[in-house]
Design an enzyme around this catalytic site. Structure first.
Site, PDB file in Angstrom:
ATOM      1  N   GLU A  71      41.527  40.178  51.639  1.00  0.00           N
ATOM      2  CA  GLU A  71      42.383  39.003  51.798  1.00  0.00           C
ATOM      3  C   GLU A  71      43.383  39.121  52.952  1.00  0.00           C
ATOM      4  OE1 GLU A  71      41.721  40.293  48.748  1.00  0.00           O
ATOM      5  OE2 GLU A  71      40.678  38.686  47.706  1.00  0.00           O
ATOM      6  N   HIS A 140      44.296  35.301  37.255  1.00  0.00           N
ATOM      7  CA  HIS A 140      43.402  34.300  37.845  1.00  0.00           C
ATOM      8  C   HIS A 140      43.792  32.879  37.440  1.00  0.00           C
ATOM      9  CE1 HIS A 140      40.746  37.602  38.921  1.00  0.00           C
ATOM     10  NE2 HIS A 140      39.889  36.784  39.466  1.00  0.00           N
TER      11      HIS A 140
END
Lengths: 337, 323
Positions: A71, A140
Site C-alpha cells: 500500500e 476491514h
C-alpha cells in the site's frame, strides 16, 4: 434511464474517464484481475469486489496496473505520478489499510501544492472501501474518513448511491487535488437510475434528499438511506423531516445545512463513524457556531459507539445507527420543549 | 577519466557550489537568520554531482531532508534556493517549504523531503509516469543509509522491479542515521546487497570519488533508459557534520571528523586527480572557488534582504479550488 448498481456506476465513471484522458490510470491490488496478466481479459476479476471488472481488457496492462500487496508503494507511486503529470486512480482496497500507507497521502500528496508554493498539486483519487455490515471485523469495516477530512489538502467524498457515485467520481478524477473517494461496501449492490453518458457533480454541494420543516437530519453515506426510511415513518406521525446528504465532507456544504436548520431549528446528525473527533461532531459544532440563533433544541448525534467494529453479526447489528435509532433521536429533538 | 574539460569544470563548480552553499547557510543559521533546521551535505558532494551529471530537466529526482546538494546538482538556481531557505516570499516554494522541502518541478526536482524514506515511492511514481507515457527518462530516489531500513523503501524497490520501471535508487551511505551508526542500524551491514536481493543490478562505490559515482550512474542510466528496469547504487561517503546543525555529535570523536576532512574530501580528491590527469591547473580551480564564493555571498545577501511572505499567503495554495 437504466437502473444500475453503485459498483457498475463507479466502473462506468472510470471507464469514461480512462477513455477520455490517456493520463488516467488505475493502480492497486488485483485491479486488473490478479498477477497483472489474466488468463482471459474478459474474465479479469477487477478487484476483490469486481468494481474495475473489464477495464483491463479495454485499457491494457499499462493503464490498469496490478501491484503486489504494497500500500505504501501504491499510494506513493500514485502521488509521484500525479506530481509529474498523470491522473492516477489508486485503489486502497479497505480504508482500514491507510495505517500502513498514510504517510504517502497526508505528508506527501496532500501537501505538495502548499509545500511547493503552488507549483503543482497531486491530481489523484484514492478509491477505498469503508463501512460495517458484512461481519468483516475490526480491521476491514471502519469508517475512518473523518481522519481524512482532518487533513488540509485532501478532499473527501462519500457517495450514498449509484447516481452520485458516478458524477462525483468523474469530478474527482478531473480535480487537480487529491481526493479520498470512500465507497461503502454495503452500497455496491444497491441500484439507482443512472444516465449512460458522462456527467459531473461538483464537490462541496450537498443534496437535499427530502424536504422537511420540523427536523433536519444530516446523514452520511449509507446512513442517508436509513434516514430516509426513518423520515417516511415519522411523516406518518406528523413530523416533517428534511434529509440532507452532504456527499462530500471536505469541502462541506455548510450553507445547505444551515438553510435547512434555519427553517427547522432542530437537528440530528447521523454517521456510521465513531463519535469522537468525528464529522458528526464537526457538523454539530458548525451549526452551533453559525446557526445558533436558529436552534430550538440541542443537536443529537447518532453514531457508532466508541468501539472497534465487532465481527459477530449479533454485535455488529448494534454497532451502526439504524432507522429506529435515528427515529428515536428525531422524536427527542422534536419533542424537546 | 574520459570527461572533457568543460565537464570537469562543471562537475567541480557544482560540488563547490554545494560546499559553499551549505557552509554559508550554516553561518546564517548560527547567526539566527534561518528558521527551522539545516542539514549539511559536506563530504557527500560527489554523489549528487556524479548522479545528476547524467540527467536532464526531463529526468526526475526525489530528495531527502539533506537535499541542498541534490537541488544544486539538478539545476536549481542557488539564488532561488537561498530565498527558500530564508523562507522568503519569492523563494522556490514561496517560503512555505523551507530548507527541507525545496522543490523545482520545472527542473525535475520533486522536492527535498522531511520524511525519511519518503522519496523512494515518489520516484517510483515518477518512473511510472515515464513508462506510461513511453518516454526514455529516468527517476532517481536519493535515500540515506537510515532511510534504507524503511519499509517504504523496500516496497518501492519491489514495485519498481515488478513493474520494470526506470527508477534508480541512489543510496547515500553517510555513516549515520541521525545519531546511530550504520554498523548498528543496518542489520545485514550491506545496503547494496540488500537492494540487489530485490532483483535489480546493485552497485557499490566510493561516494567521495566523483568518477566512481559517475561511472556507476552511467551504467545505471543506460540500463534504466533501455527499459530493463531499476538499478541501485550505494555510494559510501561519510558526512562531516552532525545530523542537523546543532547536533553535538557525542557519538563520534573529533579525530574521526578531522580525518575525514583530511583524507575523504571529495573536492580535494577531485582536484588532485584532475590536475594530475588533465590540463586544468590550481589556478583554474582557484578561479572557480572565487566565483562560487562571490555568487553565494551575493545570493545569501539578497535573500537576507528579500521581502517576507504576506500574512495572507498562509491561506493560499492549500487546494486549487475549495468551496
Amino acid at each position: 434511464m437504466a437502473k444500475i448498481t453503485m459498483r457498475e456506476a463507479i466502473n462506468q465513471a472510470m471507464r469514461l474517464e480512462m477513455a477520455r484522458d490517456p493520463d488516467v490510470i488505475l493502480i492497486g491490488e488485483d485491479v486488473a484481475g490478479g498477477r497483472g496478466c489474466p488468463v482471459d481479459d474478459k474474465e479479469a476479476a477487477g478487484g476483490v469486489m469486481g468494481v474495475s471488472a473489464g477495464l483491463y481488457g479495454e485499457f491494457g496492462a499499462a493503464r490498469v496496473i496490478d501491484t503486489p500487496i504494497t500500500e505504501s508503494a501504491i499510494m506513493g507511486a500514485a502521488a509521484g505520478a500525479a506530481l509529474t503529470g498523470l491522473r492516477p486512480i489508486a485503489e486502497l482496497m479497505f480504508a482500514d489499510f491507510f495505517g500502513v500507507c498514510f504517510d504517502q497521502v497526508y505528508n506527501q500528496a496532500a501537501k505538495f501544492r502548499y509545500m511547493f508554493g503552488g507549483q503543482h498539486g497531486a491530481p489523484m483519487v484514492v478509491r477505498t472501501m469503508v463501512g460495517a455490515g458484512m461481519g468483516a471485523g475490526p480491521q476491514h469495516s471502519q469508517a475512518i474518513y473523518p481522519i481524512f477530512a482532518h487533513i488540509p489538502g485532501l478532499k473527501v467524498v462519500l457517495p450514498s448511491g449509484a447516481y452520485d457515485a458516478k458524477g462525483l467520481l468523474i469530478q474527482s478524477i478531473r480535480d487537480n487535488d487529491p481526493v479520498m473517494f470512500c465507497e461503502h461496501k454495503m452500497l455496491y449492490g444497491e441500484e439507482e437510475e443512472v444516465p449512460e453518458e458522462s456527467y459531473q457533480i461538483p464537490l462541496g454541494e450537498a443534496r437535499v434528499v427530502r424536504e422537511g420543516s420540523d427536523v433536519t437530519v444530516v446523514a452520511l453515506g449509507r446512513m442517508v438511506h436509513l434516514a430516509v426510511e426513518a423520515a417516511g415513518e415519522l411523516e406518518e406521525q406528523g413530523i416533517s423531516v428534511a434529509v440532507i446528504d452532504p456527499r462530500t465532507i471536505s469541502p462541506l456544504d455548510v450553507d445547505t445545512i444551515l438553510d435547512s436548520v434555519e427553517e427547522t431549528g432542530r437537528v440530528v446528525v447521523v454517521d456510521e463513524a465513531t463519535p469522537i473527533c468525528s464529522m458528526a461532531s464537526e457538523i454539530a459544532s458548525m451549526i452551533v457556531s453559525d446557526g445558533f440563533s436558529s436552534l430550538r433544541a440541542p443537536i443529537r448525534k447518532v453514531t457508532a459507539p466508541h468501539t472497534p467494529v465487532p465481527a459477530s453479526p449479533v454485535l455488529e447489528a448494534g454497532y451502526a445507527p439504524t432507522a429506529a435509532s435515528i427515529r428515536e433521536a428525531v422524536e427527542a429533538v422534536y419533542n424537546y420543549r | 577519466m574520459n570527461l572533457d574539460e568543460a565537464a570537469l569544470r562543471h562537475a567541480y563548480e557544482t560540488m563547490r557550489l554545494m560546499r559553499i552553499f551549505d557552509e554559508t547557510g550554516r553561518r546564517e543559521f548560527l547567526a539566527g537568520n534561518l528558521p527551522g533546521f539545516i542539514h549539511m551535505y559536506c563530504g557527500e558532494e560527489a554523489i549528487a554531482a556524479g548522479i545528476c551529471a547524467h540527467l536532464t530537466d526531463a529526468d526526475y529526482i526525489a530528495s531527502t531532508h539533506r537535499g541542498h546538494g541534490h537541488c544544486i546538482a539538478k539545476g536549481c538556481t542557488i539564488e532561488d534556493m537561498a530565498l527558500e531557505i530564508f523562507c522568503r516570499r519569492d523563494g522556490l516554494c514561496r517560503g512555505k517549504g523551507g530548507s527541507m522541502h525545496i522543490a523545482d518541478l520545472e527542473k525535475g526536482m520533486l522536492g527535498a523531503n522531511a520524511i525519511v524514506g519518503g522519496s523512494a515511492p515518489l520516484a517510483v511514481g515518477a518512473a511510472l509516469k515515464i513508462k506510461t507515457r513511453g518516454d526514455s527518462n529516468v527517476a532517481v530516489a536519493f535515500i540515506g543509509d537510515g532511510a534504507s531500513n524503511q519499509g517504504t523503501v523496500f516496497e518501492a524497490m519491489n514495485l519498481a522491479v515488478v513493474l520494470k520501471l526506470p527508477a534508480i535508487f541512489a543510496y547515500e551511505n553517510n555513516g549515520y542515521a541521525e545519531m546511530t551508526g550504520v554498523d548498528y542500524h543496518c542489520g545485514s551491514g550491506d545496503i547494496a546487497a540488500r537492494a540487489g536481493a530485490f532483483g535489480m543490478p546493485a552497485h557499490k562505490v566510493d561516494g567521495t570519488d566523483y568518477f566512481a559515482v559517475h561511472e556507476a550512474m552511467a551504467a545505471a542510466v543506460e540500463h534504466a533508459r533501455a527499459g530493463k528496469g531499476p538499478v541501485s547504487i550505494e555510494c559510501v561517503a561519510p558526512r562531516w557534520y552532525g545530523h542537523f546543525e546543532g547536533d553535538p555529535q557525542a557519538y563520534r570523536t573529533k579525530e574521526e571528523i578531522a580525518e575525514l576532512e583530511q583524507t575523504r574530501d571529495p573536492l580535494t580528491l577531485f582536484r588532485e586527480r584532475v590536475m594530475a590527469e588533465s590540463t586544468l591547473t590550481e589556478a583554474d580551480f582557484a578561479a572557480i572557488d572565487a566565483a562560487v564564493s562571490e555568487r553565494i555571498e551575493a545570493a545569501m545577501d539578497a535573500a537576507r534582504k528579500a521581502p517576507l511572505p504576506e500574512p495572507a499567503d498562509l491561506y493560499t495554495d492549500v487546494y486549487e479550488v475549495y468551496d
